[in-house]
Scaffold this motif. Sequence first.
Motif, PDB file in Angstrom:
ATOM      1  N   SER A   1       0.837  -1.190   0.000  1.00  0.00           N
ATOM      2  CA  SER A   1       0.000   0.000   0.000  1.00  0.00           C
ATOM      3  C   SER A   1       0.877   1.247   0.000  1.00  0.00           C
ATOM      4  O   SER A   1       2.055   1.206   0.355  1.00  0.00           O
ATOM      5  N   ALA A   2       0.283   2.353  -0.391  1.00  0.00           N
ATOM      6  CA  ALA A   2       0.989   3.629  -0.409  1.00  0.00           C
ATOM      7  C   ALA A   2       1.075   4.192   1.006  1.00  0.00           C
ATOM      8  O   ALA A   2       0.248   3.883   1.862  1.00  0.00           O
TER       9      ALA A   2
ATOM     10  N   SER B   1      -5.317   5.033  -8.747  1.00  0.00           N
ATOM     11  CA  SER B   1      -4.016   4.355  -8.716  1.00  0.00           C
ATOM     12  C   SER B   1      -3.659   3.909  -7.300  1.00  0.00           C
ATOM     13  O   SER B   1      -3.096   2.826  -7.112  1.00  0.00           O
ATOM     14  N   LEU B   2      -3.978   4.738  -6.306  1.00  0.00           N
ATOM     15  CA  LEU B   2      -3.696   4.358  -4.921  1.00  0.00           C
ATOM     16  C   LEU B   2      -4.535   3.150  -4.492  1.00  0.00           C
ATOM     17  O   LEU B   2      -4.024   2.236  -3.828  1.00  0.00           O
TER      18      LEU B   2
ATOM     19  N   HIS C   1      -5.702   0.918  -6.488  1.00  0.00           N
ATOM     20  CA  HIS C   1      -5.152  -0.212  -7.241  1.00  0.00           C
ATOM     21  C   HIS C   1      -3.892  -0.736  -6.558  1.00  0.00           C
ATOM     22  O   HIS C   1      -3.719  -1.943  -6.379  1.00  0.00           O
ATOM     23  N   ARG C   2      -3.028   0.181  -6.153  1.00  0.00           N
ATOM     24  CA  ARG C   2      -1.788  -0.213  -5.477  1.00  0.00           C
ATOM     25  C   ARG C   2      -2.071  -0.947  -4.163  1.00  0.00           C
ATOM     26  O   ARG C   2      -1.328  -1.838  -3.760  1.00  0.00           O
TER      27      ARG C   2
ATOM     28  N   THR D   1      -6.756   3.338 -16.526  1.00  0.00           N
ATOM     29  CA  THR D   1      -6.366   2.841 -15.200  1.00  0.00           C
ATOM     30  C   THR D   1      -7.516   2.078 -14.544  1.00  0.00           C
ATOM     31  O   THR D   1      -7.316   1.014 -13.957  1.00  0.00           O
TER      32      THR D   1
END
Length: 129
Positions: free
Chosen positions: A2-3, A36-37, A39-40, A79
């Motif tokens: 994770s971010a 994107s976050l 997804h990450r 995305t």
Amino acid sequence: MSAPPYAWVAAHQGEQAATASGDLRALAEARRDLVSLFHRAADYGKARDLTARAADLMRSQLPGAAPAAWGAYGALMSTGAIAAARLEDRHSALAMLEEAAEASRAARLPSGFGARLRRSQGKCHSVLR
């Protein structure tokens, strides 16, 4: 993986600023950052759903928009399509890829975006097989 928390805070603040500005390009880019976050973080459902909601909100504002706004919208859809494909949501993935392709045509983007779109299409199709 994770971010870090500050990435989430920055993405949320970016989305708030973009919403306040009314700039379609900024809004699409901010939403793509959030997608994107998710997804990450492997939260593909939220990534797909956020993309779908963003598309619903932005679609009516796109006709006549600047090419940069169309390009950012296409990147967002691309995305989101990958997240949908990871969920094996074929319908959403293919619909988002079609919207990304339409956006690239509307933006008259250079061939670099076309290559990026083809990579996204390849990722989606490999997951959906």
